[in-house]
Design a protein around this motif. Sequence first.
Motif, short mmCIF file in Angstrom:
data_model
loop_
_atom_site.label_atom_id
_atom_site.label_comp_id
_atom_site.label_asym_id
_atom_site.label_seq_id
_atom_site.Cartn_x
_atom_site.Cartn_y
_atom_site.Cartn_z
N LEU A 87 0.82 -1.21 0.00
CA LEU A 87 0.00 0.00 0.00
C LEU A 87 0.86 1.26 0.00
O LEU A 87 0.45 2.30 -0.54
CB LEU A 87 -0.92 0.00 1.23
N CYS A 88 2.04 1.16 0.61
CA CYS A 88 2.92 2.33 0.67
C CYS A 88 3.51 2.66 -0.70
O CYS A 88 3.88 3.80 -0.97
CB CYS A 88 4.05 2.09 1.68
N LYS A 89 3.60 1.64 -1.56
CA LYS A 89 4.21 1.85 -2.87
C LYS A 89 3.31 2.67 -3.79
O LYS A 89 3.77 3.20 -4.80
CB LYS A 89 4.54 0.50 -3.50
N VAL A 90 2.02 2.74 -3.46
CA VAL A 90 1.11 3.54 -4.29
C VAL A 90 0.68 4.81 -3.55
O VAL A 90 -0.23 5.52 -4.00
CB VAL A 90 -0.13 2.72 -4.70
N GLU B 87 -1.13 9.88 0.79
CA GLU B 87 0.26 10.22 1.10
C GLU B 87 0.63 9.93 2.55
O GLU B 87 1.82 9.77 2.86
CB GLU B 87 0.53 11.69 0.78
N ASP B 88 -0.35 9.86 3.44
CA ASP B 88 -0.03 9.57 4.83
C ASP B 88 -0.16 8.08 5.13
O ASP B 88 -0.55 7.67 6.22
CB ASP B 88 -0.92 10.39 5.78
N THR B 89 0.16 7.24 4.14
CA THR B 89 0.24 5.79 4.33
C THR B 89 1.70 5.44 4.62
O THR B 89 2.58 5.71 3.81
CB THR B 89 -0.23 5.04 3.07
N VAL C 45 -6.41 3.28 10.06
CA VAL C 45 -6.50 1.82 10.00
C VAL C 45 -5.07 1.31 10.18
O VAL C 45 -4.20 1.60 9.36
CB VAL C 45 -7.07 1.31 8.66
N ILE C 46 -4.83 0.61 11.27
CA ILE C 46 -3.51 0.05 11.56
C ILE C 46 -3.56 -1.45 11.27
O ILE C 46 -4.45 -2.15 11.75
CB ILE C 46 -3.11 0.30 13.02
N VAL D 80 1.47 -1.44 9.03
CA VAL D 80 1.08 -0.44 8.03
C VAL D 80 0.03 0.48 8.65
O VAL D 80 -0.90 0.03 9.32
CB VAL D 80 0.55 -1.10 6.75
N ASP D 81 0.21 1.76 8.42
CA ASP D 81 -0.63 2.81 8.99
C ASP D 81 -1.28 3.57 7.83
O ASP D 81 -0.59 4.22 7.04
CB ASP D 81 0.27 3.73 9.83
N GLN D 82 -2.60 3.45 7.72
CA GLN D 82 -3.31 4.06 6.60
C GLN D 82 -4.50 4.86 7.10
O GLN D 82 -5.14 4.49 8.10
CB GLN D 82 -3.78 2.98 5.62
#
Length: 371
Positions: free
Chosen positions: A191-194, A202-204, A227-228, A317-319
């Motif tokens: 998810l961070c790659k996109v 951007e705050d992923t 969402v963690i 992952v933090d989204q």
Amino acid sequence: MGSGASKGLAAATSAASPEELKKALEAMSEEDRKKVGEALKSSGGNKAFPGPVDCSSVTVIAKDYNGLNEQPAEPKFKGALCQIYVRSQPYGGSDKSSNGHRYDSIPFANGMISAGMSCQLIHYTHEEHDKFFDLCKKFDFLIVRCNPGQIKADGGDQGKFDNPMREVRKAGIQAWPSPDVMEKMGAKDALCKVATMNCGLEDTLAYYSEEDFGAGFKKTMAFQPRVIKQNRGSSGEGIWIIKLKAGNYCATFGERSCENDEVLTLMEANDNHEEEHTVGEFIEFCVNGCNDKSGTWTSKGVGKYLEGGKAAGGQIVDQRFCPRIVEGELRYNQIGDAVVGIPQEAKGGRYLGSWRHWLHLHLLRPGRAQV
């Protein structure tokens, strides 16, 4: 025994009461009782591992095989669907039905059977590791439905499972998905790659250390509901929808960071249960699990999402939480770089699908699509 004798025995058994049958079994010799037991194991829809390959070398975990279609007498290919049953969890895990199988295991197997292939349902246990992989070599293909994190939860080691599965593939036996695909595409830091693309946020962020998680989460939590997610898995365990109880979010990302004593309201996606903890308690639970510092938790999970470091899949992952998820979601199914279907999730409860990836890529030809 002739057909007439078989019919007579069946009729007598049907007419007998449970108490009469019990007395009859008690009157039998040990050898005769063993014959009855073997006959029961090998008959009907509950036959252990129904199918053409002898799977008696591993322990029967499933309670039954109800709903499984009859295996073809001469299958085009012989396959197995591999599962993991977490013995310390109710039903073997939140993705399991009461029969010990994943909810989708029998439909998967029936799909193979309908296509003229056999598909037997087997369970992996770490105590029978070598026997299990010796058995795997007898099949033409394997469908691996061992939810990431559950092998470890049952006392096993994911790496120890993955390495011989790679060897099975090298021997020419297909295994779907392969361990490498699971590691590269199943990990939630994809998810961070996109994050900087127009379809990302951007705050992923992804965290691999306690220090990064502590600093990063306090900053993101002060900005928007979160969402963690622990690294991998699709059962919702270790995936938290989190809000500040006071609702005092800052206007821009990075404007402020939360304090350890700020109160959070949390909901875990595996069973939708809710808890309240401070920021400091949540960070401690994610890093070190349940202890005096993290307080009392009702989660079925144990936390420790960074355990083992990045090499062992330890990451968080933090989204940003997307509130419109309650309207439903779209899934884009791809073969290579071609979209072949866009199914829509139905509208449902408050957080329907909020723990799922907003984009699901099913790559049958790895390397074609770029994420």
